[in-house]
Design an enzyme around this catalytic site. Structure first.
Site, PDB file in Angstrom:
ATOM      1  N   SER A 531      -5.031  -5.090  -3.223  1.00 33.15           N
ATOM      2  CA  SER A 531      -4.528  -4.313  -4.227  1.00 33.15           C
ATOM      3  C   SER A 531      -4.972  -3.048  -4.181  1.00 33.15           C
ATOM      4  O   SER A 531      -4.810  -2.312  -3.353  1.00 33.15           O
ATOM      5  CB  SER A 531      -4.826  -5.108  -5.536  1.00 33.15           C
ATOM      6  OG  SER A 531      -4.122  -4.603  -6.602  1.00 33.15           O
ATOM      7  N   ASP A 616       5.377 -10.531  -6.204  1.00 29.08           N
ATOM      8  CA  ASP A 616       4.144 -10.165  -6.528  1.00 29.08           C
ATOM      9  C   ASP A 616       4.586  -8.946  -7.760  1.00 29.08           C
ATOM     10  O   ASP A 616       5.591  -8.127  -7.327  1.00 29.08           O
ATOM     11  CB  ASP A 616       3.298  -9.016  -5.546  1.00 29.08           C
ATOM     12  CG  ASP A 616       2.144  -8.446  -6.098  1.00 29.08           C
ATOM     13  OD1 ASP A 616       1.878  -8.314  -7.306  1.00 29.08           O
ATOM     14  OD2 ASP A 616       1.215  -8.279  -5.189  1.00 29.08           O
ATOM     15  N   HIS A 651       0.712 -11.924  -6.707  1.00 27.21           N
ATOM     16  CA  HIS A 651      -0.268 -11.051  -6.217  1.00 27.21           C
ATOM     17  C   HIS A 651      -1.523 -11.490  -5.889  1.00 27.21           C
ATOM     18  O   HIS A 651      -2.236 -11.124  -5.101  1.00 27.21           O
ATOM     19  CB  HIS A 651      -0.456 -10.407  -7.686  1.00 27.21           C
ATOM     20  CG  HIS A 651      -1.334  -9.012  -7.366  1.00 27.21           C
ATOM     21  ND1 HIS A 651      -0.928  -7.940  -6.699  1.00 27.21           N
ATOM     22  CD2 HIS A 651      -2.674  -8.468  -7.675  1.00 27.21           C
ATOM     23  CE1 HIS A 651      -1.808  -6.954  -6.615  1.00 27.21           C
ATOM     24  NE2 HIS A 651      -3.171  -7.322  -7.241  1.00 27.21           N
TER      25      HIS A 651
END
Length: 679
Positions: A531, A616, A651
């Site tokens: 991320s 995501d 995610h």
């Protein structure tokens, strides 16, 4: 890995736009069209290429998966916690992907399964449980669940018998909390950009909904929670720099909302209710936060008084208020610890912990009037544990430590804290863990990780899967770079907005230090980040590719300029206070100087595995997809560049525990292959 296969090269379709007098080109923007057959065909081609390249590692992946599985207790049970006289806990069962929630009246009674995600997810490739709130009276529970990976949670009400279940909201649910009568449920809903912005009150008996509150400032997000005392419901509205609390009586939820203290720029405060009034965690004239108290009759700032004063060398992360005590989560010299305050005398006691380099936080502490505090503890070498701290005796009791099978011995592993001094005088901590017998005086293979964003600390944690690296002689290291929260808001501020590049230069300095100090070498150093941590490793790979032999970038935030220009996307507007708004020229110039997608050049790059998920909602799949496409176009080496797209998840990747272990085996096979440790 195979070397002679031709990778897919996506079509380039001209797309340009002007910004601040510059013409920007984004020839891969067509991959934004998620429903396009051409996009799906390209993603599937990338997956086929990656599978083919990784085919020689299939036996290693199987061995790694078996190693992971051999260390965990597949039939396990969590520590029970109490709500209204019932004990709640979860069980995992061999062969089942998800835990099952149980409850029982007491330790001697037979438990009953009340929520089984394995049943709820039948026929689905993804399932994620959000929040669970027990209805006062303990006859029902409300829970949120997502089957998409896009964090699109629906809200359901289920009887404890399991015979009745209704869906209250089909999507867009974020948080929710019960009023004390169990009739009214306060629910926070998201807007189209997934910003939680509205609060509604639902009458469970009639089904009628009433609008309660809307946050109109797009920088702010809303949550709702009931105080542990049960006396109040709090609506918390916050940006990343400012917050405001509204509240209503838990016993009279039809009354109007009251503002606790009016918002003002850059003032953050959070409220807990206690016997004599409210305890406020605030950064008012306190960069590291302090705790203040105010009585219920008048809650404005001018009436607040100090309970725990601000300290320059101590950060207060959170507070939990009980009837007679308050537990403070604080951070000293970068690492977390717990302190208990007697609310009658205001005397305090630090809870002794086995190690300094650790992660510690509260467990399920739902009861307001209680005589003990449950907390979770782990470190690089100590498996996750749950302890009970007894308020009166001040003794700590170990309730459960996760079993690591296959003969794990903590004494065989060592941790170190290394301090890296920078040219500007800052000191960046690096924590490492390794197997003692494998260390020696030689240069070791290493995996170096970092996060460095949002003020989130990256504390040492235990991982039974990581043992498969350590047992092969790999050192695991974490650089606690600026932008994270290890040293409070000052540390965060020094790695965000127009100082964001500090996160990257800190990481490079840490890598160089570890090489110079003889821990590793550039030919055996793999870096990993996910991320915002994926942004970091991608940025430093552009800046100093010669330092690393491999890169693992999970769901990386790499197309920073384009994403921060699109205010329809989740997170964009709310994160202007983290990255800056590129519609303003100074921020555009700065972001454009490091955005990984915009800074790929014709040079040699390390071996790379880039991973994303089609659903995501936090980092759109097209960011890593376009990043890989441009890397393929420009890089001048023949080292592997792999893109792995999970076509079903979000995610966090796979939701089931066995699927997750398979993903970890795939990642570790790549790392070990790059390090030459396949056998």
């Amino acid at each position: 890995m195979k070397k002679s296969i031709c990778p897919p090269f996506p079509e380039k379709i001209p797309y340009t736009y002007s910004l601040h007098g510059e013409v920007r080109s984004d020839p891969y923007r067509w991959v934004h069209k998620k429903k396009s057959k051409a996009v799906r065909a390209y993603l599937e081609a990338e997956n086929r290429y990656t599978d083919e390249m990784m085919k020689p590692s299939l036996d290693l992946q199987k061995r790694l998966f078996c190693e992971f599985l051999s260390r965990i207790n597949e039939n396990d049970e969590s520590v029970p916690y109490q709500i209204e006289g019932f004990l709640y806990f979860s069980k995992t069962k061999k062969g089942k992907q998800y835990p099952i929630l149980y409850r029982k009246r007491n330790a001697a009674t037979r438990p009953k399964a009340i929520l089984d995600l394995n049943v709820l997810s039948k026929g689905r490739s993804y399932a994620s449980l959000g929040n669970i709130e027990i209805k006062p009276g303990s006859t029902h529970l409300a829970y949120s669940i997502d089957f998409t990976g896009f964090r699109d949670f629906e809200l359901r009400l289920r009887s404890m018998s399991g015979k009745e279940e209704i869906t209250l909201y089909h999507n867009r649910v974020r948080s929710f909390a019960w009023a004390n009568d169990g009739r009214y449920l306060f629910v926070v809903l998201e807007d189209r950009a997934k910003r939680p912005f509205q609060v509604w009150r639902r009458d469970i008996e009639t089904g009628k909904t009433s609008f309660i509150y809307e946050e109109t400032d797009p920088l702010f997000s809303v949550s709702v929670a009931r105080s542990r005392s049960g006396k109040y419901l709090f609506i918390h509205s916050s940006s990343s720099t400012t917050s405001e609390v509204l509240y209503v009586s838990g016993d009279d939820p039809l009354k109007g909302l009251r503002i606790f203290a009016k918002r003002r720029s850059c003032h953050e405060y959070y409220v807990e209710h206690g016997e004599a009034g409210f305890f406020v965690l605030t950064n008012k004239q306190a960069k590291n936060f302090r705790v203040m108290f105010v009585r219920e009759e008048a809650t404005q700032e001018k009436f607040w008084v100090d309970v725990i004063s601000h300290q320059q060398d101590l950060v207060i992360d959170d507070i939990d208020v009980f009837k007679k005590h308050m537990v403070v989560e604080e951070r000293f010299q970068g690492f977390s610890r717990l302190r208990v305050v007697d609310l009658k005398t205001l005397s305090s006691q630090e809870i002794p912990l086995p190690e300094h380099l650790c992660s510690v936080s509260g467990y399920h502490n739902e009861e307001y009037d209680c005589d003990e505090y449950l907390f979770e503890y782990e470190s690089y070498v100590s498996p996750e544990s749950v302890y009970a701290y007894h308020f009166d005796s001040r003794k700590t009791t170990l309730l459960k430590q996760d079993i690591v099978k296959k003969g794990y011995r903590q004494s065989q592993y060592a941790t170190e804290l290394i301090e890296v001094r920078l040219e500007d005088g800052s000191v960046v901590p690096v924590t490492i863990v390794y197997k003692r017998a494998m260390r020696g005086d030689h240069l070791s293979p290493m995996v170096l990780t970092a996060y460095g964003a949002y003020g989130i600390p990256n504390d040492p944690y235990f991982s039974s899967t990581r043992l498969s690296l350590l047992d092969r002689g790999v050192i695991f290291a974490t650089a606690h770079v600026r932008g994270g929260g290890e040293r409070g808001e000052v540390w965060h501020d020094q790695g965000k907005m127009l100082l964001k590049r500090h996160s990257f230069t800190d990481f490079i300095a840490c890598a160089k230090h570890l090489i110079a100090a003889g821990y590793t070498g550039s030919d055996r150093l793999v870096i990993q980040g996910g991320s915002a941590g994926g942004l970091l490793v991608a940025a430093v790979t552009n800046m100093a590719p010669e330092l690393f032999c491999g890169v693992l970038a999970d769901v990386p935030f790499v197309d920073v300029v384009n994403t921060m220009l699109d205010e329809t996307l989740p997170l964009t507007i709310g994160e202007f206070e983290e990255w800056g708004n590129p519609k303003l020229k100074p921020y555009y110039k700065y972001i454009n100087s490091y955005s990984p997608y915009d800074n790929i050049v014709a040079q040699n790059y390390p071996a790379m595995l880039v991973q994303t998920s089609l659903n995501d909602s936090q980092v759109m799949y097209w960011e890593p997809v376009k990043y890989v496409a441009r890397l393929r176009e420009l890089k001048t080496d023949e080292r592997p560049l792999l893109l792995n797209v999970n076509m079903d998840a979000g995610h966090g990747g796979a939701s089931g525990r066995y699927d997750f272990l398979r993903e970890m085996a795939f990642e570790y096979a790549f790392i070990l292959g790059v390090l030459g440790l396949e056998t």
